[in-house]
Design an enzyme around this catalytic site. Structure first.
Site, PDB file in Angstrom:
ATOM      1  N   LYS A   1     -48.608 -34.148  -1.727  1.00 38.92           N
ATOM      2  CA  LYS A   1     -48.139 -35.112  -2.734  1.00 38.92           C
ATOM      3  C   LYS A   1     -46.676 -35.380  -2.452  1.00 38.92           C
ATOM      4  O   LYS A   1     -45.981 -34.533  -1.873  1.00 38.92           O
ATOM      5  CB  LYS A   1     -48.274 -34.509  -4.140  1.00 38.92           C
ATOM      6  CG  LYS A   1     -48.341 -35.537  -5.233  1.00 38.92           C
ATOM      7  CD  LYS A   1     -49.776 -36.009  -5.470  1.00 38.92           C
ATOM      8  CE  LYS A   1     -49.857 -37.046  -6.549  1.00 38.92           C
ATOM      9  NZ  LYS A   1     -51.254 -37.481  -6.774  1.00 38.92           N
TER      10      LYS A   1
HETATM   11  P1  NAD Z   1     -50.167 -46.151 -13.427  1.00 37.25           P
HETATM   12  O1  NAD Z   1     -48.717 -45.943 -13.287  1.00 37.25           O
HETATM   13  O2  NAD Z   1     -50.810 -47.334 -12.790  1.00 37.25           O
HETATM   14  O3  NAD Z   1     -50.574 -46.199 -14.987  1.00 37.25           O
HETATM   15  C1  NAD Z   1     -50.232 -45.200 -15.904  1.00 37.25           C
HETATM   16  C2  NAD Z   1     -50.604 -45.691 -17.297  1.00 37.25           C
HETATM   17  O4  NAD Z   1     -50.398 -44.642 -18.225  1.00 37.25           O
HETATM   18  C3  NAD Z   1     -49.747 -46.872 -17.776  1.00 37.25           C
HETATM   19  O5  NAD Z   1     -50.549 -47.743 -18.540  1.00 37.25           O
HETATM   20  C4  NAD Z   1     -48.700 -46.189 -18.674  1.00 37.25           C
HETATM   21  O6  NAD Z   1     -48.154 -47.055 -19.636  1.00 37.25           O
HETATM   22  C5  NAD Z   1     -49.567 -45.105 -19.299  1.00 37.25           C
HETATM   23  N1  NAD Z   1     -48.834 -43.968 -19.841  1.00 37.25           N
HETATM   24  C6  NAD Z   1     -47.899 -43.200 -19.223  1.00 37.25           C
HETATM   25  N2  NAD Z   1     -47.476 -42.232 -20.070  1.00 37.25           N
HETATM   26  C7  NAD Z   1     -48.172 -42.395 -21.226  1.00 37.25           C
HETATM   27  C8  NAD Z   1     -48.184 -41.726 -22.474  1.00 37.25           C
HETATM   28  N3  NAD Z   1     -47.405 -40.679 -22.693  1.00 37.25           N
HETATM   29  N4  NAD Z   1     -49.040 -42.157 -23.440  1.00 37.25           N
HETATM   30  C9  NAD Z   1     -49.844 -43.215 -23.234  1.00 37.25           C
HETATM   31  N5  NAD Z   1     -49.878 -43.890 -22.059  1.00 37.25           N
HETATM   32  C10 NAD Z   1     -49.038 -43.491 -21.077  1.00 37.25           C
HETATM   33  O7  NAD Z   1     -50.856 -44.796 -12.923  1.00 37.25           O
HETATM   34  P2  NAD Z   1     -52.335 -44.588 -12.392  1.00 37.25           P
HETATM   35  O8  NAD Z   1     -52.346 -44.779 -10.935  1.00 37.25           O
HETATM   36  O9  NAD Z   1     -53.279 -45.339 -13.261  1.00 37.25           O
HETATM   37  O10 NAD Z   1     -52.501 -43.024 -12.647  1.00 37.25           O
HETATM   38  C11 NAD Z   1     -52.835 -42.492 -13.908  1.00 37.25           C
HETATM   39  C12 NAD Z   1     -53.246 -41.043 -13.743  1.00 37.25           C
HETATM   40  O11 NAD Z   1     -54.354 -40.972 -12.843  1.00 37.25           O
HETATM   41  C13 NAD Z   1     -52.173 -40.125 -13.143  1.00 37.25           C
HETATM   42  O12 NAD Z   1     -52.317 -38.837 -13.681  1.00 37.25           O
HETATM   43  C14 NAD Z   1     -52.534 -40.104 -11.667  1.00 37.25           C
HETATM   44  O13 NAD Z   1     -52.034 -38.948 -11.012  1.00 37.25           O
HETATM   45  C15 NAD Z   1     -54.039 -40.095 -11.764  1.00 37.25           C
HETATM   46  N6  NAD Z   1     -54.721 -40.535 -10.549  1.00 37.25           N
HETATM   47  C16 NAD Z   1     -54.447 -41.752 -10.018  1.00 37.25           C
HETATM   48  C17 NAD Z   1     -55.118 -42.155  -8.855  1.00 37.25           C
HETATM   49  C18 NAD Z   1     -54.931 -43.516  -8.250  1.00 37.25           C
HETATM   50  O14 NAD Z   1     -55.674 -43.857  -7.312  1.00 37.25           O
HETATM   51  N7  NAD Z   1     -54.020 -44.332  -8.744  1.00 37.25           N
HETATM   52  C19 NAD Z   1     -56.026 -41.270  -8.247  1.00 37.25           C
HETATM   53  C20 NAD Z   1     -56.289 -40.048  -8.845  1.00 37.25           C
HETATM   54  C21 NAD Z   1     -55.624 -39.688 -10.001  1.00 37.25           C
END
Ligand code: NAD
Length: 447
Positions: A135
């Site tokens: 990461k």
């Molecule tokens: P992103 O940045 O696209 O979106 C994050 C979302 O969460 C946004 O809508 C933001 O406003 C919201 N958010 C952040 N803090 C918050 C809070 N305290 N309360 C409510 N909403 C909140 O991120 P993403 O890529 O969608 O990733 C989200 C999660 O999924 C993370 O934990 C990431 O590690 C995990 N993840 C992502 C991927 C990927 O392919 N993008 C893969 C596996 C896991």
């Protein structure tokens, strides 16, 4: 009750002797703060105990193999020199080169990145792709940046971390705060500094398709979550069209989950993001909400719903709750307010260890992150093979392979949990850690 008699939900079917173990874990838990690293170490230690790993193997697998902090000082458009901490962690590469996204937030720490890299080791192992876990992190709030300024920071990060990135070392991808466009800049930055048009092998996944990215990667994590939810509903004989769903997070993962699960006939009744939460018991209009978020930047103020504080999203009565935002969101403070049957962890480490235990005692079924959100890294693996072989995969093929893999690994974890009387997290961790340990022994322990 729909869960009656299913040993996978834990509670009454624990093997003998686990009572003592739980007590031991309890004492340890008192020293754990809420955070990704603590959650990851906790989950690992429990698996290591069940697998009976001795101390030296335990430490070797716990790692990390490499943990780097670099200071970069890019000159942003306008002439200001910034001072930014960036991190790269290769947690374990017994099964292959480290794979894992780049997180860009204002408060990301080296500990967070270490915990997330560890999660990736178990995830790649569980979903059965030939990668280890890694990461990286950029400590800066992307929301404050113009596109040009973000590109400058991404390129500075890659130049600083270049020797830790490569098809046989660590292959980054998008995570919170980074996207496809950033991955395109990474690909260009590496080939540009090597003086060639393409890179020799796959240095980054989640790139734009025009630069060798794979079709369907952006949606892969969210789609994977939905495949897993469908598989769980099938096992429990629940009709998806009768399910009421609540989602925390409306970014890459959450917005795709919302759109896809509605296509399956479920009703999404509440969504939260960083700006607030919106609730509509009749079902939110996801298309209209997406359009609204594109225009104003967040869900707050969306008219066709009741607006509430973002934390209230966990109090909405539902059948399926999908945390898809940040880590450590379900904690001792809010866990007892949650009213759901199933939690599907779209985010990484959204549940703290103590909250996990309480959910378990309350018979709420939890599908763990390393299974639930593994669709993204699986399709990244397809992108890696596509680029390495100079192949082109069609969307139908990508979708089919993703659906098959998610279903297959869900069944493996579910069946193992049933057979051993474990929670799905315990089962997933035992399978994942077990495979990494097997690879460590197969490589041999001598230098
Ligand atoms: P992103 O940045 O696209 O979106 C994050 C979302 O969460 C946004 O809508 C933001 O406003 C919201 N958010 C952040 N803090 C918050 C809070 N305290 N309360 C409510 N909403 C909140 O991120 P993403 O890529 O969608 O990733 C989200 C999660 O999924 C993370 O934990 C990431 O590690 C995990 N993840 C992502 C991927 C990927 O392919 N993008 C893969 C596996 C896991």
């Amino acid at each position: 009750m729909y869960m009656k008699g299913r040993s996978v939900v834990l509670g009454n079917n624990r093997p003998e002797g686990l009572g003592n173990f739980r007590q031991g874990a309890e004492i340890k838990m008192q020293h754990l703060k809420n955070g990704i690293l603590q959650t990851s170490v906790h989950n690992f230690e429990r698996a290591a105990t069940r697998l009976n790993l001795n101390e030296s193997i335990r430490r070797k697998v716990l790692g990390p193999a490499e943990k780097i902090e670099i200071k970069i000082n890019p000159v942003l458009p306008g002439g200001k020199v910034s001072n930014i901490s960036v991190f790269v962690v290769r947690h374990n590469d017994a099964l292959g080169p480290a794979k894992g996204g780049i997180r860009m937030t204002s408060n990301v720490t080296l500990d967070d990145i270490t915990g997330l890299a560890m999660e990736m080791t178990w995830k790649t192992s569980l979903i059965d792709v030939p990668f280890g876990g890694g990461k990286s992190g950029i400590c800066f709030d992307p929301a404050t940046l113009s596109l040009d300024a973000k590109e400058v920071i991404i390129r500075a990060f890659i130049r600083g971390a270049r020797r830790h990135i490569g098809p046989e070392i660590y292959i980054p991808a998008p995570d919170m705060g980074t996207d496809e466009m950033d991955m395109g800049h990474i690909r260009d930055c590496i080939s540009y500094s090597d003086g060639i048009s393409i890179t020799k092998g796959c240095f980054v996944t989640g790139k734009p398709v025009i630069l060798g990215g794979i079709v369907g990667r952006r949606e892969a994590t969210g789609k994977g979550v939905v495949y897993i939810v469908l598989a769980m509903c099938e096992k429990l004989e629940l009709d998806i069209t009768e399910m009421q769903v609540v989602i925390q997070g409306f970014g890459n993962v959450g917005s795709v989950v919302a759109a896809e699960i509605v296509k399956c006939g479920a009703r999404v009744i509440a969504i939260a993001d960083i700006t607030g939460a919106v609730v509509n018991p009749n079902g939110l209009d996801i298309e209209a909400l997406s359009q609204y978020v594109r225009q104003v930047g967040g869900v707050k103020g969306f008219k066709k719903a009741t607006n509430v504080e973002r934390a209230k999203v966990f109090e909405v009565d539902c059948d399926i709750l999908i945390p898809a935002a940040a880590d450590s969101q379900i904690t001792v403070e809010n866990v007892n307010k949650i009213k759901t049957k199933i939690i599907a962890e779209g985010a990484n480490a959204p549940t703290t260890p103590r909250a996990d235990q309480i959910l378990n005692e309350r018979n709420i079924l939890l599908i763990p992150d390393i299974l639930c959100n593994a669709g993204g890294v699986f399709v990244s693996y397809l992108e890696y093979t596509q680029e390495t072989q100079r192949e082109q995969m069609a969307l139908a093929q990508v979708k089919q392979r993703l659906a098959e893999r998610m279903q297959q690994r869900f069944n493996d974890v579910y069946d193992f949990a049933e057979e051993k009387g474990l929670t799905m997290r315990e089962a997933a961790m035992e399978i994942a850690v077990g495979k990494v340990v097997e690879a460590v022994f197969a490589r041999g322990l001598l230098p």
